[in-house]
Design a protein around this motif. Structure first.
Motif, PDB file in Angstrom:
ATOM      1  N   ALA A   1      41.585  65.977  35.431  1.00 32.64           N
ATOM      2  CA  ALA A   1      42.248  66.810  36.431  1.00 32.64           C
ATOM      3  C   ALA A   1      42.254  66.124  37.798  1.00 32.64           C
ATOM      4  O   ALA A   1      43.279  66.135  38.505  1.00 32.64           O
ATOM      5  N   ARG A   2      41.134  65.521  38.175  1.00 35.75           N
ATOM      6  CA  ARG A   2      41.064  64.847  39.472  1.00 35.75           C
ATOM      7  C   ARG A   2      41.992  63.642  39.539  1.00 35.75           C
ATOM      8  O   ARG A   2      42.555  63.329  40.591  1.00 35.75           O
ATOM      9  N   ALA A   3      42.139  62.953  38.417  1.00 34.75           N
ATOM     10  CA  ALA A   3      42.934  61.727  38.392  1.00 34.75           C
ATOM     11  C   ALA A   3      44.401  61.967  38.053  1.00 34.75           C
ATOM     12  O   ALA A   3      45.201  61.027  38.102  1.00 34.75           O
ATOM     13  N   GLY A   4      44.771  63.200  37.711  1.00 38.74           N
ATOM     14  CA  GLY A   4      46.139  63.477  37.318  1.00 38.74           C
ATOM     15  C   GLY A   4      46.497  62.869  35.976  1.00 38.74           C
ATOM     16  O   GLY A   4      47.633  62.449  35.756  1.00 38.74           O
ATOM     17  N   VAL A   5      45.523  62.833  35.070  1.00 35.96           N
ATOM     18  CA  VAL A   5      45.692  62.225  33.745  1.00 35.96           C
ATOM     19  C   VAL A   5      45.899  63.316  32.703  1.00 35.96           C
ATOM     20  O   VAL A   5      45.186  64.330  32.695  1.00 35.96           O
ATOM     21  N   ALA A   6      46.876  63.119  31.811  1.00 33.18           N
ATOM     22  CA  ALA A   6      47.119  64.083  30.735  1.00 33.18           C
ATOM     23  C   ALA A   6      45.991  64.029  29.711  1.00 33.18           C
ATOM     24  O   ALA A   6      45.476  62.953  29.398  1.00 33.18           O
TER      25      ALA A   6
ATOM     26  N   GLU B   1      57.175  51.826  34.930  1.00 34.07           N
ATOM     27  CA  GLU B   1      56.258  52.831  35.460  1.00 34.07           C
ATOM     28  C   GLU B   1      55.357  53.366  34.345  1.00 34.07           C
ATOM     29  O   GLU B   1      55.833  53.653  33.244  1.00 34.07           O
ATOM     30  N   VAL B   2      54.065  53.477  34.624  1.00 34.74           N
ATOM     31  CA  VAL B   2      53.125  54.078  33.680  1.00 34.74           C
ATOM     32  C   VAL B   2      53.067  55.572  33.954  1.00 34.74           C
ATOM     33  O   VAL B   2      52.683  55.993  35.047  1.00 34.74           O
ATOM     34  N   ARG B   3      53.475  56.351  32.964  1.00 42.73           N
ATOM     35  CA  ARG B   3      53.565  57.797  33.163  1.00 42.73           C
ATOM     36  C   ARG B   3      53.414  58.497  31.814  1.00 42.73           C
ATOM     37  O   ARG B   3      53.966  58.051  30.800  1.00 42.73           O
ATOM     38  N   ALA B   4      52.680  59.599  31.801  1.00 45.75           N
ATOM     39  CA  ALA B   4      52.498  60.375  30.564  1.00 45.75           C
ATOM     40  C   ALA B   4      53.801  61.048  30.163  1.00 45.75           C
ATOM     41  O   ALA B   4      54.516  61.575  31.026  1.00 45.75           O
ATOM     42  N   PRO B   5      54.141  61.034  28.876  1.00 44.03           N
ATOM     43  CA  PRO B   5      55.400  61.636  28.414  1.00 44.03           C
ATOM     44  C   PRO B   5      55.263  63.084  27.951  1.00 44.03           C
ATOM     45  O   PRO B   5      56.235  63.667  27.465  1.00 44.03           O
ATOM     46  N   TRP B   6      54.073  63.674  28.069  1.00 42.27           N
ATOM     47  CA  TRP B   6      53.827  64.977  27.446  1.00 42.27           C
ATOM     48  C   TRP B   6      54.158  66.132  28.394  1.00 42.27           C
ATOM     49  O   TRP B   6      53.812  66.105  29.532  1.00 42.27           O
TER      50      TRP B   6
END
Length: 254
Positions: A54-59, A249-254
C-alpha cells in the motif's frame, strides 16, 4: 508508451525470517505475489507485506501453494482435488484477512508447474480463484504459464495472464529448466535486464536447449524476478533502468 508489469514473490518468511529483501524489492516492482502460508508466510508477514504494498503503490497478488512448508512448496504433491481446493481456499482467505486487495493469483513452486499438465489440479486452482472472484465481486486473473491452467481458467470464466521469468532458464518446450539442473538460474543484472527488454519488445526468450538461437515466444504481460534469487534487488533495479531506457513503462495491468 508501451507498458509491462514487474512482479516478485514476496512475504516468503520462514519461521519469521524473511527469505528476501522485501523492503528493497517493494520499491522496485509494480506487483507483489505474497505468500499465503502454504509454503511460507504467516499472519504477521502477510499483514506486513500488504502494508508495504500500500505504501509503495504496488498491486497485491496471492501466491498460494501446496501445503508444504517443510519443502517450501517445491515438491509436487498428489492431493485429491477437494483437498487441494480446501487448502487454497484457506490460503486466499488468510491473505484477505490480512487486508489484501487481491488483484491476481499466481500459484507457487511445484503447484505452478503441475497445473500446466494436470487438468484435475488445474481445475482445483481455477475453482478456488472462482470462489475468490465471487467473494470479491469481480473476476480475478490467474497468472502463469500456458497449459491446462489456461484452459481451466477459461472454463471457469476467469482471465488468464501469461508470465515470463527473468531469472530462470527456459526449455524450448516453454517449460522452465528444473531447479538444480544446468541453466536453471540466470546470474548477472545486465543479462537479466537485457532479457527483460527483449521480452517486452519482441516477446521472446532464448531457450537453453535446442539449436543455438532457439527462442520461446510469449505474450507475457508480467515479468518476474524471484525475491529470493541471489542478487534479486540489483537485478530488479537494472531491469527498471533498462526498460525505462527502452521507453517502456513498468505498470501493473490488474
Amino acid at each position: 508508451m508501451a507498458t509491462i508489469d514487474l512482479n516478485a514473490d514476496l512475504g516468503e518468511s520462514v519461521d519469521g525470517v524473511p527469505t528476501a529483501d522485501d523492503a528493497a524489492m517493494f520499491a522496485v516492482v509494480s506487483s507483489a505475489s505474497i505468500a499465503c502460508g502454504g509454503h511460507a508466510g504467516d499472519a504477521a508477514s502477510m499483514a506486513d507485506a500488504v502494508a508495504r504494498a500500500a505504501r509503495a503503490g504496488v498491486a497485491v497478488g496471492a501466491h498460494p501453494s501446496y501445503p508444504d512448508r517443510a519443502g517450501f512448496g517445491r515438491a509436487r504433491m498428489s492431493l485429491p482435488a477437494a483437498e487441494l481446493r480446501a487448502s487454497l481456499d484457506a490460503q486466499l482467505a488468510a491473505l484477505l484477512a490480512a487486508g489484501a486487495d487481491i488483484r491476481y493469483v499466481k500459484p507457487h513452486g511445484a503447484l505452478y508447474h503441475a497445473i500446466r499438465e494436470d487438468p484435475a489440479q488445474a481445475r482445483a486452482v481455477a475453482s478456488a480463484v472462482a470462489g475468490l472472484s465471487e467473494r470479491l465481486g469481480r473476476a480475478v486473473p490467474i497468472l502463469g504459464l500456458e497449459g491446462e491452467i489456461s484452459l481451466a481458467a477459461a472454463a471457469a470464466g476467469l482471465p488468464f495472464r501469461r508470465e515470463a521469468f527473468l531469472d530462470r532458464g527456459y526449455l524450448a518446450s516453454g517449460a522452465l529448466v528444473p531447479r538444480g539442473e544446468p541453466g536453471d538460474l540466470l546470474h548477472g543484472a545486465e543479462l537479466v535486464a537485457a532479457r527483460a527488454v527483449r521480452l517486452a519488445t519482441e516477446g521472446v526468450v532464448e531457450a537453453v536447449d535446442g539449436a543455438p538461437g532457439d527462442v520461446v515466444r510469449t505474450d507475457a504481460v508480467s515479468l518476474c524476478v524471484h525475491g529470493d534469487t541471489p542478487g534479486a534487488v540489483a537485478m530488479a533495479r537494472a531491469v527498471r533502468e533498462a526498460l525505462a531506457d527502452a521507453g517502456i513503462e513498468v505498470r501493473a495491468p490488474w
